[in-house]
Design a protein around this motif. Sequence first.
Motif, PDB file in Angstrom:
ATOM      1  N   LYS A 138       1.776   1.751  -2.513  1.00 26.60           N
ATOM      2  CA  LYS A 138       2.283   0.612  -1.745  1.00 26.60           C
ATOM      3  C   LYS A 138       1.242   0.149  -0.727  1.00 26.60           C
ATOM      4  O   LYS A 138       0.955  -1.055  -0.610  1.00 26.60           O
ATOM      5  CB  LYS A 138       3.577   1.000  -1.031  1.00 26.60           C
ATOM      6  CG  LYS A 138       4.131  -0.051  -0.073  1.00 26.60           C
ATOM      7  CD  LYS A 138       4.965   0.568   1.019  1.00 26.60           C
ATOM      8  CE  LYS A 138       4.089   1.290   2.035  1.00 26.60           C
ATOM      9  NZ  LYS A 138       4.868   1.890   3.129  1.00 26.60           N
ATOM     10  N   GLN A 160       3.942   5.955  -1.656  1.00 24.81           N
ATOM     11  CA  GLN A 160       3.608   5.217  -0.437  1.00 24.81           C
ATOM     12  C   GLN A 160       2.130   4.809  -0.420  1.00 24.81           C
ATOM     13  O   GLN A 160       1.784   3.720   0.048  1.00 24.81           O
ATOM     14  CB  GLN A 160       3.933   6.065   0.803  1.00 24.81           C
ATOM     15  CG  GLN A 160       5.424   6.336   1.009  1.00 24.81           C
ATOM     16  CD  GLN A 160       6.178   5.118   1.504  1.00 24.81           C
ATOM     17  OE1 GLN A 160       5.696   3.992   1.440  1.00 24.81           O
ATOM     18  NE2 GLN A 160       7.388   5.327   2.003  1.00 24.81           N
ATOM     19  N   LEU A 220       7.840  -0.647  -3.596  1.00 24.03           N
ATOM     20  CA  LEU A 220       8.726   0.513  -3.652  1.00 24.03           C
ATOM     21  C   LEU A 220       9.865   0.289  -4.646  1.00 24.03           C
ATOM     22  O   LEU A 220      10.304   1.236  -5.316  1.00 24.03           O
ATOM     23  CB  LEU A 220       9.302   0.812  -2.263  1.00 24.03           C
ATOM     24  CG  LEU A 220       8.306   1.254  -1.183  1.00 24.03           C
ATOM     25  CD1 LEU A 220       9.070   1.723   0.058  1.00 24.03           C
ATOM     26  CD2 LEU A 220       7.375   2.349  -1.671  1.00 24.03           C
TER      27      LEU A 220
END
Length: 396
Positions: free
Chosen positions: A95, A92, A60
Amino acid sequence: MALSFDVVVIGAGPAGYVGAIRAAQLGFATACVDDWKNEKGEYLLGGTCLNVGCIPSKALLESSENYERVAHKFAAHGIAVTGAKMDVRKMQARKDKIVSQLTGGIATLFRKNKVTWLKGRGRLIAGAASERYRIDISGGAGAETVAATNVVIATGSTPRELPGVPVDNDLICDNAGALAFGEVPKRLGVIGAGVIGLELGSVWRRLGAKVTILEALPTFLAACDDAVSREAWKVFTKEQGLDIRLGVKIGKVSTGKRIVKVEFADGEGQKAVEFDKLVVSVGRVPNSVNFGAAALGLKIDDRGFIEVDAHCRTNLPKVYAVGDVVRGPMLAHKGMDEGVMVAEHIASQAGHVDLDVIPWVIYTAPEIAWVGKTEQQLRADGTAYRMGQVPFLANG
């Protein structure tokens, strides 16, 4: 008949999985026990660091830094960008993909090095007459018991709780919740200006949140050198716009329908601020209970750390402890070094870890790192020293 191993490691975070792999490489029949599951109920290796800590936070950080460059920094290079937007869900997803790849990579390393992965919660029961320990494993495919000649405890740590501030990972979050926001909060509160608070606060600040960080200590980044902390303060507050309040005493924390209200006192008096999300990052505590060793007489100090010697041996014969659950900095690379050292000691080799030269890193922008004693520590110790300083501005 119970499976039997030369070495059983309880915990598959960086200290545990690295120690297990090294033990297997040294020729020991090795198993690693862990009960970490994702939201789908799938067992994963890597512990806090890979799943909800070091790795996802760095993912992030990179995404948010790239966005800030496009939105605010490229113009100085003559690169005009209009309409830049951040898709938080896509960020996200990236990630999560990185986490999946790396945790899967550990499973591959386990297979390659013939480490047996025991899925479930391990509990140390006792040493039998043959001086082998029994470990009960529950919660996996079914209850089972394995025997071990040597046991390595690598159970890690969990976020420290603030009394009266219940974490629900919706409005009030710990590090795991703060890594999983589905959208950028307009007003983000962070309790704690340590490594986690600064890293996560800077991520969401770059993406557009108004971030207020409340720190109990009267000084900023007290662990690093004074000159570095002063420079960092200027960068984080003046250039990046983090609102950092020092010397704060947290009072009542209450939640409404979609807000969190924090009452606190600082040098200016009593105050109250409302946030859309609140992150609690006031340190971590060792996971030194709930795996049975205390009942066997394992020594644990008053801060909850398992007592070990310089080579991570506990007071129980052939039981070692490494990583966040023992003294020293709670850093992945420190735990990894200890895992390797313990495996080599079990093999009668001469592993060694010098805690005084473990580097510390804060992955903000700019990144901050230090190793060894700071100038103020040397001064307090009465140690003679010479100081040199070179600004990066002078680097052509």
